[in-house]
Design a protein around this motif. Sequence first.
Motif, mmCIF file in Angstrom:
data_model
loop_
_atom_site.group_PDB
_atom_site.id
_atom_site.type_symbol
_atom_site.label_atom_id
_atom_site.label_comp_id
_atom_site.label_asym_id
_atom_site.label_seq_id
_atom_site.Cartn_x
_atom_site.Cartn_y
_atom_site.Cartn_z
ATOM 1 N N TYR A 27 -7.399 -0.081 1.698
ATOM 2 C CA TYR A 27 -6.008 -0.294 1.273
ATOM 3 C C TYR A 27 -5.687 0.629 0.105
ATOM 4 C CZ TYR A 27 -6.556 -4.557 3.993
ATOM 5 O OH TYR A 27 -6.815 -5.462 5.011
ATOM 6 N N THR A 58 -1.883 -10.445 5.469
ATOM 7 C CA THR A 58 -3.058 -9.843 4.833
ATOM 8 C C THR A 58 -3.589 -10.802 3.767
ATOM 9 O OG1 THR A 58 -1.743 -7.806 4.967
ATOM 10 C CG2 THR A 58 -3.935 -7.602 3.980
ATOM 11 N N LEU A 63 -5.238 -8.311 -3.073
ATOM 12 C CA LEU A 63 -3.963 -7.690 -2.700
ATOM 13 C C LEU A 63 -2.798 -8.588 -3.121
ATOM 14 C CD1 LEU A 63 -4.998 -6.336 0.824
ATOM 15 C CD2 LEU A 63 -5.007 -5.127 -1.363
ATOM 16 N N LEU A 279 2.880 -4.162 3.598
ATOM 17 C CA LEU A 279 1.488 -3.707 3.545
ATOM 18 C C LEU A 279 0.991 -2.853 4.708
ATOM 19 C CD1 LEU A 279 -0.915 -6.295 1.935
ATOM 20 C CD2 LEU A 279 0.385 -4.482 0.917
ATOM 21 N N SER A 282 0.047 0.740 4.095
ATOM 22 C CA SER A 282 -0.906 0.946 2.994
ATOM 23 C C SER A 282 -2.298 0.431 3.322
ATOM 24 C CB SER A 282 -0.393 0.276 1.717
ATOM 25 O OG SER A 282 0.826 0.854 1.334
ATOM 26 N N GLY A 283 -2.585 0.239 4.589
ATOM 27 C CA GLY A 283 -3.927 -0.177 4.987
ATOM 28 C C GLY A 283 -4.342 0.557 6.241
ATOM 29 N N GLY A 369 -2.591 -2.269 7.688
ATOM 30 C CA GLY A 369 -2.638 -3.074 6.460
ATOM 31 C C GLY A 369 -2.028 -4.458 6.577
ATOM 32 N N GLU A 387 -13.349 -5.239 3.291
ATOM 33 C CA GLU A 387 -12.049 -4.712 2.902
ATOM 34 C C GLU A 387 -12.245 -4.023 1.544
ATOM 35 O OE1 GLU A 387 -8.422 -7.237 4.467
ATOM 36 O OE2 GLU A 387 -9.729 -8.526 3.272
#
Length: 420
Positions: A27, A58, A63, A279, A282-283, A369, A387
Amino acid sequence: MAGKIPFATKEMIEKIAETYPTPFYLYDEKGIRETARKVYKAFSWNKGFKEYFAVKATPNPYLLKILKEEGCGADCSSYTELLMSDAVGFKGDEIMFSSNETPVEDMQLASKLNATINLDDITHIEFLEKVAYIPETISCRFNPGGHFILENNIMDNPGDAKYGLTRAQMTKAFKTLKAKGVKHFGIHAFLASNTVTNDYYPELARQLFTVAAELKAETGAHINFINLSGGIGIAYKPEQSENDIMAIGEGVRKAFEEILVPAGMEDVKIFTELGRYMLAPSGALVTQAIHEKHTYKEYIGVDACAANLMRPALYGSYHHITVLGKENATCDHKYDVVGGLCENNDKFAIDRMLPAIDKGDYLFMHDAGAHGYAMGYNYNGKLRSAELLLQEDGSVKMIRRAETPSDYFATFDFSEFFKK
Ligand SMILES: *Cc1c(COP(=O)(O)O)cnc(C)c1O
């Protein structure tokens, strides 16, 4: 060549893989913070705006902590999501509880944490009163029925969805709740998923604002917030055009000015429960090519499988793949990129044009993400991956370790077969 730019390079991944074997989720903290700030900027015209991140997308405390620092709350739908949000430090009305078919213990925990409860059905008034109590602020989930249509396109089918109260039930519920002492009301609806259009939220807002003004007139209820929920999508395919969150915020503002302000409701707060939009980009799932196979098709076997990322197998979803170190190579090979489950739908890509892949290459699966790790499972005895967080200073932090066989066997801890 249409592309997507990975947030990590081959060199970075090689370095990370020395400590954390593939597959793993990575991430990007910088991307997460940037998206959160953009969302807040787009809705800065609304005084009480708050994004309640949909924890189910997520569920990782590290996070959630980042999102909390950016001003977000947590949207929960189950007992463990409530426990996780509480552990991260979300308090009281920083937690939204949007559940359905809710078990007693879940409702009681939400109540105990003073979360804002979003009722999915009119019978849940009695249910809530019986298992806990009716709070001063409460929300009801609305389902208008029929189809959700944007510019003559059917976006989704609320009439077929199990969620929410009918329009008539909304009026009845508000009257009943008011009689039971509720002072402030919220209205919630989630009518279409993964929308790649700037018009979804503004149209949804228009519908909800209209209902809010009607409910105020009919019942005298004070509408405290309107929760536009999730549903803003992302461009999974490189050729799709991305949503413009500023245009979306502006579209909602226009509807607000046109409907709520004339109704004397300019104090209404706008809430969102975005998951994917916050998200997904971004993952990434990072996996290594471990086999190649030439039969009736060309296969690349990777060390991840659908148990790590289920969306392609479940929905036929597209996840863009970058072969790290070959970003500029010609995509002149047609592959099925597959995992090792004994299930032929365990394919991350089918007939995908990619550069020639060699064993040992790292594949970066974009936009994983949200609804990625979270949907993982243990079929075929496959273990969940780690992760990792690429922090803003460039360092990498483990935010969940990979499962080991003992985790897999943990639910036999009572049994003679696995006594230590
Ligand atoms: C799943 C869900 C969300 C988040 O949906 P996204 O598509 O990830 O934005 C928000 N609210 C509720 C109630 C949900 O069930």
